[in-house]
Design a protein around this motif. Structure first.
Motif, PDB file in Angstrom:
ATOM      1  N   LEU B 106       0.832  -1.219   0.000  1.00  8.54           N
ATOM      2  CA  LEU B 106       0.000   0.000   0.000  1.00  8.54           C
ATOM      3  C   LEU B 106       0.861   1.261   0.000  1.00  8.54           C
ATOM      4  O   LEU B 106       0.549   2.239  -0.678  1.00  8.54           O
ATOM      5  CB  LEU B 106      -0.895   0.022   1.228  1.00  8.54           C
ATOM      6  N   LEU B 107       1.938   1.219   0.785  1.00  6.21           N
ATOM      7  CA  LEU B 107       2.796   2.411   0.903  1.00  6.21           C
ATOM      8  C   LEU B 107       3.371   2.823  -0.451  1.00  6.21           C
ATOM      9  O   LEU B 107       3.660   3.995  -0.685  1.00  6.21           O
ATOM     10  CB  LEU B 107       3.924   2.149   1.906  1.00  6.21           C
ATOM     11  N   ASN B 108       3.515   1.833  -1.351  1.00  8.91           N
ATOM     12  CA  ASN B 108       4.050   2.146  -2.679  1.00  8.91           C
ATOM     13  C   ASN B 108       3.141   3.057  -3.492  1.00  8.91           C
ATOM     14  O   ASN B 108       3.563   3.615  -4.496  1.00  8.91           O
ATOM     15  CB  ASN B 108       4.314   0.858  -3.461  1.00  8.91           C
ATOM     16  N   HIS B 109       1.893   3.191  -3.037  1.00 12.69           N
ATOM     17  CA  HIS B 109       0.980   4.095  -3.734  1.00 12.69           C
ATOM     18  C   HIS B 109       1.252   5.554  -3.394  1.00 12.69           C
ATOM     19  O   HIS B 109       0.676   6.445  -4.004  1.00 12.69           O
ATOM     20  CB  HIS B 109      -0.472   3.767  -3.367  1.00 12.69           C
ATOM     21  N   LEU B 110       2.094   5.788  -2.391  1.00 18.58           N
ATOM     22  CA  LEU B 110       2.315   7.167  -1.942  1.00 18.58           C
ATOM     23  C   LEU B 110       3.617   7.717  -2.507  1.00 18.58           C
ATOM     24  O   LEU B 110       4.581   6.974  -2.674  1.00 18.58           O
ATOM     25  CB  LEU B 110       2.371   7.198  -0.411  1.00 18.58           C
ATOM     26  N   PRO B 111       3.672   9.027  -2.777  1.00 18.45           N
ATOM     27  CA  PRO B 111       4.919   9.633  -3.231  1.00 18.45           C
ATOM     28  C   PRO B 111       5.997   9.462  -2.159  1.00 18.45           C
ATOM     29  O   PRO B 111       5.684   9.451  -0.959  1.00 18.45           O
ATOM     30  CB  PRO B 111       4.574  11.113  -3.402  1.00 18.45           C
ATOM     31  N   GLU B 112       7.246   9.358  -2.576  1.00 20.29           N
ATOM     32  CA  GLU B 112       8.306   8.974  -1.659  1.00 20.29           C
ATOM     33  C   GLU B 112       8.385   9.838  -0.403  1.00 20.29           C
ATOM     34  O   GLU B 112       8.499   9.338   0.711  1.00 20.29           O
ATOM     35  CB  GLU B 112       9.650   9.007  -2.391  1.00 20.29           C
ATOM     36  N   ASN B 113       8.320  11.146  -0.633  1.00 22.87           N
ATOM     37  CA  ASN B 113       8.451  12.094   0.460  1.00 22.87           C
ATOM     38  C   ASN B 113       7.389  11.856   1.534  1.00 22.87           C
ATOM     39  O   ASN B 113       7.684  11.787   2.736  1.00 22.87           O
ATOM     40  CB  ASN B 113       8.272  13.487  -0.147  1.00 22.87           C
ATOM     41  N   TYR B 114       6.174  11.697   1.075  1.00 26.33           N
ATOM     42  CA  TYR B 114       5.042  11.482   1.965  1.00 26.33           C
ATOM     43  C   TYR B 114       5.161  10.123   2.646  1.00 26.33           C
ATOM     44  O   TYR B 114       4.907   9.976   3.849  1.00 26.33           O
ATOM     45  CB  TYR B 114       3.749  11.592   1.141  1.00 26.33           C
ATOM     46  N   ARG B 115       5.597   9.117   1.867  1.00 26.09           N
ATOM     47  CA  ARG B 115       5.747   7.772   2.422  1.00 26.09           C
ATOM     48  C   ARG B 115       6.708   7.791   3.613  1.00 26.09           C
ATOM     49  O   ARG B 115       6.468   7.180   4.647  1.00 26.09           O
ATOM     50  CB  ARG B 115       6.269   6.832   1.338  1.00 26.09           C
ATOM     51  N   LYS B 116       7.804   8.548   3.454  1.00 25.20           N
ATOM     52  CA  LYS B 116       8.793   8.602   4.538  1.00 25.20           C
ATOM     53  C   LYS B 116       8.202   9.200   5.799  1.00 25.20           C
ATOM     54  O   LYS B 116       8.478   8.748   6.914  1.00 25.20           O
ATOM     55  CB  LYS B 116      10.003   9.430   4.094  1.00 25.20           C
ATOM     56  N   LYS B 117       7.379  10.232   5.608  1.00 25.13           N
ATOM     57  CA  LYS B 117       6.756  10.862   6.783  1.00 25.13           C
ATOM     58  C   LYS B 117       5.824   9.890   7.489  1.00 25.13           C
ATOM     59  O   LYS B 117       5.787   9.800   8.721  1.00 25.13           O
ATOM     60  CB  LYS B 117       5.972  12.105   6.357  1.00 25.13           C
ATOM     61  N   ILE B 118       5.070   9.149   6.667  1.00 18.23           N
ATOM     62  CA  ILE B 118       4.163   8.157   7.262  1.00 18.23           C
ATOM     63  C   ILE B 118       4.975   7.108   8.027  1.00 18.23           C
ATOM     64  O   ILE B 118       4.598   6.688   9.128  1.00 18.23           O
ATOM     65  CB  ILE B 118       3.342   7.451   6.150  1.00 18.23           C
ATOM     66  N   GLN B 119       6.089   6.697   7.414  1.00 16.01           N
ATOM     67  CA  GLN B 119       6.910   5.683   8.082  1.00 16.01           C
ATOM     68  C   GLN B 119       7.463   6.196   9.410  1.00 16.01           C
ATOM     69  O   GLN B 119       7.601   5.439  10.363  1.00 16.01           O
ATOM     70  CB  GLN B 119       8.023   5.204   7.145  1.00 16.01           C
ATOM     71  N   THR B 120       7.759   7.495   9.473  1.00  7.89           N
ATOM     72  CA  THR B 120       8.185   8.065  10.752  1.00  7.89           C
ATOM     73  C   THR B 120       7.055   7.973  11.772  1.00  7.89           C
ATOM     74  O   THR B 120       7.259   7.543  12.914  1.00  7.89           O
ATOM     75  CB  THR B 120       8.569   9.552  10.584  1.00  7.89           C
ATOM     76  N   LEU B 121       5.851   8.364  11.355  1.00  9.80           N
ATOM     77  CA  LEU B 121       4.710   8.283  12.283  1.00  9.80           C
ATOM     78  C   LEU B 121       4.526   6.862  12.806  1.00  9.80           C
ATOM     79  O   LEU B 121       4.155   6.646  13.954  1.00  9.80           O
ATOM     80  CB  LEU B 121       3.410   8.728  11.588  1.00  9.80           C
ATOM     81  N   MET B 122       4.821   5.876  11.901  1.00 10.30           N
ATOM     82  CA  MET B 122       4.610   4.482  12.283  1.00 10.30           C
ATOM     83  C   MET B 122       5.576   4.004  13.360  1.00 10.30           C
ATOM     84  O   MET B 122       5.349   2.977  13.999  1.00 10.30           O
ATOM     85  CB  MET B 122       4.701   3.571  11.058  1.00 10.30           C
ATOM     86  N   THR B 123       6.668   4.757  13.568  1.00  5.72           N
ATOM     87  CA  THR B 123       7.643   4.305  14.563  1.00  5.72           C
ATOM     88  C   THR B 123       7.219   4.653  15.989  1.00  5.72           C
ATOM     89  O   THR B 123       7.793   4.149  16.943  1.00  5.72           O
ATOM     90  CB  THR B 123       9.034   4.959  14.335  1.00  5.72           C
ATOM     91  N   PHE B 124       6.238   5.539  16.151  1.00  5.95           N
ATOM     92  CA  PHE B 124       5.869   5.956  17.511  1.00  5.95           C
ATOM     93  C   PHE B 124       4.964   4.932  18.176  1.00  5.95           C
ATOM     94  O   PHE B 124       3.949   4.536  17.613  1.00  5.95           O
ATOM     95  CB  PHE B 124       5.192   7.332  17.478  1.00  5.95           C
TER      96      PHE B 124
END
Lengths: 445, 445
Positions: B106-124
């Motif tokens: 699913l994450l591959n559907h997002l632009p790279e920059n945005y994907r990285k931000k989401i991945q940061t949120l996922m670490t909390f």
């Protein structure tokens, strides 16, 4: 956290700059906490020496009576300045808390137009949406252009408490919709505001109960809620922080009710011992009188009891467990009703769920109860009585605690009236009847 | 309220316009409620036929697993569109709820920059401030002018969830302050944003507990709370609606704990019977075992009891009243501790207040108790025993219920563990000892 001793020593210092540098380290909320703890004379000294804007911000967090005392102590011109800078909902609350004559005198410090708005806010009864509303919002007429609206915001926006939305009204002040500041920025300056307005805005009548307004706000994830009068005219806007206070108060009231007392109208330390007494004694006496029938029940079984005195050993255990089960169920359901997770039409589902859970906890408990009876060294058939009774009482408590809050909710009464102590008392007496009935059957008495 | 039958019949209709006109009568929250009740096939049908923007809005209110199921069922291009329109905090929560492999896809559907931000949120970790943050805020660099900032907003502002504030960051993304949209509008377009920034902004570290963040927000009347990482970089912003949910959850947990069960992790109907059982049986058994010692106490007084069987009549009444008093006090104090009205250092004040109140309720109750004894026709000296005991037990319950929650709070344990059933059980056993001691003295047994 502000240090009272330090604040006092700064107050002794005649250098205004040193005082102001110090207070600027804190937020108005924290300063208000400090002010509350000062003697009256020191309160006047401090509030008179900080800039009027900060005065106004600190005052917002104080009690209405204290607000009045401080405002009244300022020089006339400062009183005017500070009063005009305070939020309109706070001002209206203060006016309602002080004597009419004092209020009139203070209201004269406000420009006529603003005074009238405050007076409108003052007409809304406590606990209604209207009583929470502020008039410090930005409104635009539907025929204005974006440019005109922005000019208007530049002119009056400094005071506004609601800063992210512009409310659009028609010729008679009726609410037509809302535009966010972001939409204003994104739109063409020459466009008429009516072209970009969101008409489908969620609003509430001034007479709505404040809890209902809070529920609406949290359901739809809003940050502000416009309030209209009976003619659909916009009379104010409620900000999210006021509704958060309502949410907190509601939870506090429910917890106190579930604990078997009437809710306090004030915070714990502001409630006097006599108030605590009054809020508690009502239910305590009602429950005492209700519980008194356990005596009648026990007297009725006096013969059985004196024949098998060992039956008495298990009375507190059996009825206690029934009460605990009931309290668990009641508190879960009252809360679920309060947040709208459960409704009356779910009653069969709830009963099935609770009775099934009761069956599982009841069987677990009854096994331990048999073991306990064996351990106490009573006869095996008494152990059997205790085991069967504990299962039956847990089932009974689950059923009663499932049904009563839902029925009360259906009757538009407050389900939190079915408190832990209430259900405990109810299960105590009925539990004893269950106990002795089972005992008489099994022990052939 | 959306009518399920009507929604289903509209779904049967192949005319998209008629369906869309119908759903537009409702808000996303209400539509989500309807979707939840549909069969899977109908869910796919409905969500596939409404515009992607509305799909995204409805999805926000559904469970992560349902979100995934629906997103996964769309055509690839629609999945992309809808996913990009959903709030980033909701997307991050969903990614954490589904299988890692599914999330990656699913994450591959997002632009790279945005994907990285989401991945940061996922670490909390769950329950931290970071886990509530969204990255859909507007940030501006400190060296931009107002004009540049406004242009930036026009470009990216469509997606932003936080619409009333612009967060100002420095070279390394560190949070420097905040500017409200209103201030932007009021300022000169050529000014540099650093000149109008409010530096004294309240922010929280990503690792802060979510309840602490909620407390901060409600104390200082904020509508959004920026979240920073260990390098002071802005990683997201929490919106007030998410913190309102936290406030609701906290109150629900406290109510369930005060009712003597462990808090449910899910809503009432989403919790299975087995989950209810597990959350309740723990305390039920602990309390059962604790309550069992009432049997030991009674057995110890077996002789007294068989001599004066009338003493048994008052057992449920006396210990019940003690339990009720304790429950009232405990629920008031646990709530006062939770909202910060009372602290451990107030312990002497609290004891004085509660014991004085207990003295007043105790005297009232004890008068009624004497009357009740007289009414039941027992001997006068038993009436005296009952009167004195009820006063003593009420005082004892008040004292214990005042002290225990404060001590638990001091020990950094959750005071809500001292539930109504807990204090009732505690008072039951000790109350019996008080009762029989007084009886033995007065009746000379």
């Amino acid at each position: 956290m502000i240090q009272l001793e330090e604040l006092k020593s700064k107050l002794m210092d005649s250098d205004d700059n040193s005082l102001i540098t110090y207070v600027e380290l804190f937020r108005p909320f924290d300063l208000a906490n400090g002010v509350e703890k000062l003697e009256k004379a020191d309160q006047f000294k401090l509030m008179g020496r900080v800039p009027p804007k900060l005065s106004a911000e600190i005052l917002e967090y104080l009690d209405p009576i204290v607000q009045y005392r401080i405002l009244n102590h300022f020089e006339e011109t400062i009183t005017s300045q500070v009063l005009n800078m305070m939020s309109s909902d706070v001002v209206a609350d203060m006016m309602l808390a002080i004597h009419r004559y004092q209020a009139e005198k203070l209201l004269n410090h406000l420009p006529e137009n603003y005074r009238k708005k405050i007076q409108t806010l003052m007409t809304f009864p406590e606990d209604t949406a209207g009583s929470l509303a502020t008039v410090d919002y930005i409104a635009a007429r539907s025929w204005w252009t974006i440019e005109q609206t922005l000019t208007h915001i530049r002119k009056i926006g400094h005071k506004a408490e609601i800063t992210s939305y512009v409310y659009v009204t028609g010729h008679k002040g009726e609410l037509l919709g809302v535009v966010s500041l972001k939409e204003l920025i994104l739109a063409e300056p020459k466009t008429e505001i009516s072209e970009i307005v969101t008409k489908d805005v969620i609003y509430v009548p001034a007479s709505m109960e404040q809890e209902a307004a809070a529920e609406l706000l949290s359901r739809y994830d809003l940050v502000a809620l416009p309030v209209i009068d009976e003619q659909n005219r916009l009379v104010g806007v409620i900000t999210v922080d006021d509704l958060i206070d309502v949410i907190h108060e509601e939870a506090t009231e429910d917890i106190q009710k579930l604990g078997g007392s009437q809710p306090l109208t004030d915070t714990y330390f502001k409630s006097s011992v006599f108030q605590l007494y009054r809020k508690r004694i009502v239910w305590l006496l009602v429950l005492f009188v209700a519980e008194a029938y356990t005596g009648t029940v026990l007297r009725h079984y006096e013969e059985t009891l004196s024949e098998v005195i060992a039956l008495a050993f298990f009375i507190p255990l059996l009825i206690g467990t029934g009460g605990n089960t009931g309290t668990q169920t009641v508190s879960t359901l009252v809360r679920a009703l309060a947040v709208g997770e459960v409704q009356f039409r779910d009653i069969l589902k709830v009963i099935r769920k609770e009775v099934t859970t009761g069956l599982m906890t009841g069987v677990s408990i009854s096994l331990i109860a048999c073991a306990r009876a064996w351990f106490l060294g009573v006869e095996w058939n008494i152990g059997l009585v205790v085991g069967i009774t504990s299962l039956t009482i847990v089932l009974w408590a689950s059923f009663v605690a499932a049904v009563l809050p839902l029925i009360l909710h259906k009757l538009k009464a407050d389900p939190a009236v079915i408190s832990g102590p209430f259900i405990t008392t109810l299960v105590d007496g009925t539990g004893l009847i269950i106990y002795f009935t089972i005992a008489k059957i099994i022990l052939h008495l």
